[in-house]
Write a protein that holds these residues in place. Structure first.
Motif, PDB file in Angstrom:
ATOM      1  N   THR A  26       0.808  -1.233  -0.013  1.00 64.68           N
ATOM      2  CA  THR A  26      -0.040   0.112  -0.106  1.00 64.68           C
ATOM      3  C   THR A  26       0.958   1.206  -0.030  1.00 64.68           C
ATOM      4  O   THR A  26       2.002   1.177   0.334  1.00 64.68           O
ATOM      5  N   PRO A  27       0.297   2.292  -0.440  1.00 64.82           N
ATOM      6  CA  PRO A  27       0.999   3.569  -0.330  1.00 64.82           C
ATOM      7  C   PRO A  27       1.664   3.957   0.930  1.00 64.82           C
ATOM      8  O   PRO A  27       2.739   4.364   1.090  1.00 64.82           O
ATOM      9  N   LEU A  28       0.741   3.719   2.139  1.00 59.30           N
ATOM     10  CA  LEU A  28       1.022   4.226   3.321  1.00 59.30           C
ATOM     11  C   LEU A  28       2.259   3.277   3.736  1.00 59.30           C
ATOM     12  O   LEU A  28       3.304   3.585   4.444  1.00 59.30           O
ATOM     13  N   SER A  29       2.309   1.764   3.478  1.00 57.73           N
ATOM     14  CA  SER A  29       3.461   1.078   3.856  1.00 57.73           C
ATOM     15  C   SER A  29       4.601   1.491   3.195  1.00 57.73           C
ATOM     16  O   SER A  29       5.632   1.490   3.775  1.00 57.73           O
ATOM     17  N   GLY A  30       4.644   1.961   1.892  1.00 56.55           N
ATOM     18  CA  GLY A  30       5.718   2.561   1.052  1.00 56.55           C
ATOM     19  C   GLY A  30       6.264   3.844   1.920  1.00 56.55           C
ATOM     20  O   GLY A  30       7.395   3.892   2.054  1.00 56.55           O
ATOM     21  N   ILE A  31       5.467   4.877   2.326  1.00 56.70           N
ATOM     22  CA  ILE A  31       5.770   5.835   3.216  1.00 56.70           C
ATOM     23  C   ILE A  31       6.258   5.725   4.522  1.00 56.70           C
ATOM     24  O   ILE A  31       7.387   6.083   4.659  1.00 56.70           O
ATOM     25  N   PHE A  32       5.834   4.629   5.088  1.00 60.10           N
ATOM     26  CA  PHE A  32       6.792   4.027   6.372  1.00 60.10           C
ATOM     27  C   PHE A  32       7.892   3.390   6.053  1.00 60.10           C
ATOM     28  O   PHE A  32       8.711   3.760   6.827  1.00 60.10           O
ATOM     29  N   GLY A  33       8.028   2.665   4.887  1.00 56.12           N
ATOM     30  CA  GLY A  33       9.470   2.305   4.734  1.00 56.12           C
ATOM     31  C   GLY A  33      10.304   3.347   4.347  1.00 56.12           C
ATOM     32  O   GLY A  33      11.679   3.294   4.576  1.00 56.12           O
ATOM     33  N   VAL A  34       9.880   4.475   3.714  1.00 50.75           N
ATOM     34  CA  VAL A  34      10.714   5.542   3.553  1.00 50.75           C
ATOM     35  C   VAL A  34      11.280   6.152   4.641  1.00 50.75           C
ATOM     36  O   VAL A  34      12.529   6.432   4.926  1.00 50.75           O
ATOM     37  N   GLU A  35      10.183   6.476   5.587  1.00 46.93           N
ATOM     38  CA  GLU A  35      10.663   7.027   7.078  1.00 46.93           C
ATOM     39  C   GLU A  35      11.454   6.062   7.651  1.00 46.93           C
ATOM     40  O   GLU A  35      12.459   6.598   8.500  1.00 46.93           O
ATOM     41  N   ASN A  36      11.442   4.841   7.526  1.00 45.04           N
ATOM     42  CA  ASN A  36      12.069   3.892   8.462  1.00 45.04           C
ATOM     43  C   ASN A  36      13.645   3.882   7.836  1.00 45.04           C
ATOM     44  O   ASN A  36      14.414   2.972   8.555  1.00 45.04           O
ATOM     45  N   ALA A  37      13.694   4.178   6.706  1.00 45.10           N
ATOM     46  CA  ALA A  37      15.260   4.003   5.934  1.00 45.10           C
ATOM     47  C   ALA A  37      16.070   5.103   6.059  1.00 45.10           C
ATOM     48  O   ALA A  37      16.919   5.263   5.435  1.00 45.10           O
ATOM     49  N   GLY A  38      15.970   5.897   7.166  1.00 46.27           N
ATOM     50  CA  GLY A  38      16.754   6.769   7.432  1.00 46.27           C
ATOM     51  C   GLY A  38      18.324   6.421   8.038  1.00 46.27           C
ATOM     52  O   GLY A  38      19.025   7.251   7.986  1.00 46.27           O
ATOM     53  N   VAL A  48      12.505   4.024  -1.565  1.00 51.24           N
ATOM     54  CA  VAL A  48      11.602   4.978  -2.807  1.00 51.24           C
ATOM     55  C   VAL A  48      11.455   3.994  -4.058  1.00 51.24           C
ATOM     56  O   VAL A  48      10.462   3.947  -4.590  1.00 51.24           O
ATOM     57  N   ASP A  49      12.395   3.122  -4.400  1.00 51.96           N
ATOM     58  CA  ASP A  49      12.050   2.111  -5.560  1.00 51.96           C
ATOM     59  C   ASP A  49      10.768   1.310  -5.342  1.00 51.96           C
ATOM     60  O   ASP A  49      10.037   1.032  -6.251  1.00 51.96           O
ATOM     61  N   VAL A  55       3.123   2.723  -6.219  1.00 48.06           N
ATOM     62  CA  VAL A  55       2.192   3.813  -6.928  1.00 48.06           C
ATOM     63  C   VAL A  55       1.905   2.962  -8.321  1.00 48.06           C
ATOM     64  O   VAL A  55       0.634   3.416  -8.847  1.00 48.06           O
ATOM     65  N   LYS A  56       2.910   2.614  -8.919  1.00 46.32           N
ATOM     66  CA  LYS A  56       2.566   2.318 -10.553  1.00 46.32           C
ATOM     67  C   LYS A  56       1.516   1.140 -10.356  1.00 46.32           C
ATOM     68  O   LYS A  56       0.661   1.224 -11.503  1.00 46.32           O
ATOM     69  N   VAL A  68       2.187  11.257  -3.200  1.00 43.81           N
ATOM     70  CA  VAL A  68       3.414  10.691  -2.685  1.00 43.81           C
ATOM     71  C   VAL A  68       4.563  11.654  -3.018  1.00 43.81           C
ATOM     72  O   VAL A  68       5.603  11.795  -2.224  1.00 43.81           O
ATOM     73  N   THR A  69       4.664  12.188  -4.228  1.00 43.73           N
ATOM     74  CA  THR A  69       5.864  13.015  -4.645  1.00 43.73           C
ATOM     75  C   THR A  69       5.921  14.331  -3.540  1.00 43.73           C
ATOM     76  O   THR A  69       6.978  14.427  -3.321  1.00 43.73           O
ATOM     77  N   ARG A  70       4.887  14.772  -3.565  1.00 35.58           N
ATOM     78  CA  ARG A  70       4.771  15.952  -2.663  1.00 35.58           C
ATOM     79  C   ARG A  70       5.440  15.790  -1.191  1.00 35.58           C
ATOM     80  O   ARG A  70       6.020  16.304  -0.633  1.00 35.58           O
ATOM     81  N   TRP A  71       4.794  14.517  -0.648  1.00 34.89           N
ATOM     82  CA  TRP A  71       5.322  14.122   0.648  1.00 34.89           C
ATOM     83  C   TRP A  71       6.865  13.675   0.539  1.00 34.89           C
ATOM     84  O   TRP A  71       7.334  14.259   1.603  1.00 34.89           O
ATOM     85  N   ILE A  72       7.433  13.079  -0.404  1.00 39.64           N
ATOM     86  CA  ILE A  72       8.773  12.622  -0.452  1.00 39.64           C
ATOM     87  C   ILE A  72       9.586  13.834  -0.610  1.00 39.64           C
ATOM     88  O   ILE A  72      10.812  14.027   0.022  1.00 39.64           O
ATOM     89  N   LYS A  73       9.278  15.050  -1.194  1.00 36.79           N
ATOM     90  CA  LYS A  73      10.156  16.133  -1.522  1.00 36.79           C
ATOM     91  C   LYS A  73      10.108  16.882  -0.074  1.00 36.79           C
ATOM     92  O   LYS A  73      11.259  17.163   0.300  1.00 36.79           O
ATOM     93  N   ARG A  74       9.142  16.778   0.657  1.00 36.80           N
ATOM     94  CA  ARG A  74       9.057  17.585   1.966  1.00 36.80           C
ATOM     95  C   ARG A  74       9.656  16.885   2.854  1.00 36.80           C
ATOM     96  O   ARG A  74      10.517  17.138   3.596  1.00 36.80           O
ATOM     97  N   HIS A  75       9.556  15.429   2.795  1.00 43.40           N
ATOM     98  CA  HIS A  75      10.181  14.497   3.774  1.00 43.40           C
ATOM     99  C   HIS A  75      11.815  14.635   3.512  1.00 43.40           C
ATOM    100  O   HIS A  75      12.656  14.864   4.790  1.00 43.40           O
ATOM    101  N   LEU A  76      12.146  14.751   2.244  1.00 44.77           N
ATOM    102  CA  LEU A  76      14.094  14.741   2.187  1.00 44.77           C
ATOM    103  C   LEU A  76      14.337  16.112   2.552  1.00 44.77           C
ATOM    104  O   LEU A  76      15.330  16.181   2.878  1.00 44.77           O
ATOM    105  N   GLN A  77      13.484  17.153   2.187  1.00 39.94           N
ATOM    106  CA  GLN A  77      13.870  18.555   2.649  1.00 39.94           C
ATOM    107  C   GLN A  77      14.256  18.687   4.107  1.00 39.94           C
ATOM    108  O   GLN A  77      14.909  19.229   4.863  1.00 39.94           O
TER     109      GLN A  77
END
Length: 173
Positions: A26-38, A48-49, A55-56, A68-77
Motif C-alpha cells: 500500500t502507499p502508506l506502507s511505502g511511506i512508512f518504509g521511506v521513513e524507516n530507511a533513515g 523509494v524504488d 504507486v505504479k 506521494v511525490t509532494r510528501w517525498i520532497k518535503r520529507h527529504l528537505q
C-alpha cells in the motif's frame, strides 16, 4: 458553537516490522518504509524504488503519485536540509525516479567525501597531538639531566621556550 465530529483510524507505524511493511503493498506502507530507511541513503533509495512500484500498481496512480511525490520532497528537505537536493523540477515520483536516484547518489558521494575529509583532519589532529606528547616526553627526559638550558632544549625539540618553562615548573610540583 460548531464542533465537528471526525472519525479517524489510528495507525501505529512503530508496531510494524520491516517485513510486515514489505508484505503490505500500500502507499502508506511505502511511506512508512521511506521513513524507516533513515539509517542510510542506499536504504532510502531502495524504499523509494519500492514505493514507486506500489504507486505504479495503484488504480489511482496519478492522484497517489502526486500526493506521494509532494510528501517525498518535503520529507527529504526535512531530513536532509543541508543536502540541498535539487527536487524543484520533480513533479512525479514515477516519472522522475531517475532524477531522485541521481540526487541521492550525489548525496551519498558527497557524504563519503566529507567523511573521508573529516577522517583525514581527525587523523592529522591525532598525529599532531601524539607528536606534541612525544616532544614533551623528550623535553622532560632532557630536563632530568639538568645540563641543558631552556634555549638549547627548545632548539633540539622545536617547542617554544615558554612551553619548556611550563614543563619545568610542572615537573617540580
Amino acid at each position: 458553537m460548531y464542533q465537528p465530529h471526525l472519525r479517524y483510524y489510528l495507525i501505529d507505524e512503530g508496531r510494524y516490522t520491516d517485513e510486515e511493511l514489505i508484505s503490505k503493498q500500500t502507499p502508506l506502507s511505502g511511506i512508512f518504509g521511506v521513513e524507516n530507511a533513515g539509517h542510510s541513503w542506499e536504504a532510502l533509495q531502495q524504499a523509494v524504488d519500492r514505493i514507486v512500484e506500489i504507486v505504479k500498481a495503484d488504480p489511482n496512480k496519478d492522484r497517489v503519485d502526486k500526493i506521494v511525490t509532494r510528501w517525498i520532497k518535503r520529507h527529504l528537505q526535512r531530513v536532509a536540509p543541508k543536502a540541498r537536493l535539487n527536487l524543484d523540477r520533480m513533479s512525479s515520483l514515477v516519472e522522475d525516479r531517475n532524477m531522485l536516484a541521481e540526487n541521492l547518489e550525489n548525496l551519498v558521494k558527497k557524504e563519503r567525501l566529507e567523511g573521508r575529509q573529516e577522517g583525514r583532519q581527525e587523523g592529522r589532529q591525532e598525529g599532531d597531538r601524539r607528536a606534541l606528547e612525544e616532544k614533551r616526553k623528550t623535553v622532560r627526559h632532557l630536563l632530568s639531566f639538568g645540563v641543558l638550558s631552556n634555549d638549547q632544549i627548545a632548539v633540539a625539540t622545536g617547542l617554544s621556550v615558554d612551553e619548556i618553562v611550563k614543563l619545568r615548573i610542572e615537573d617540580k610540583h
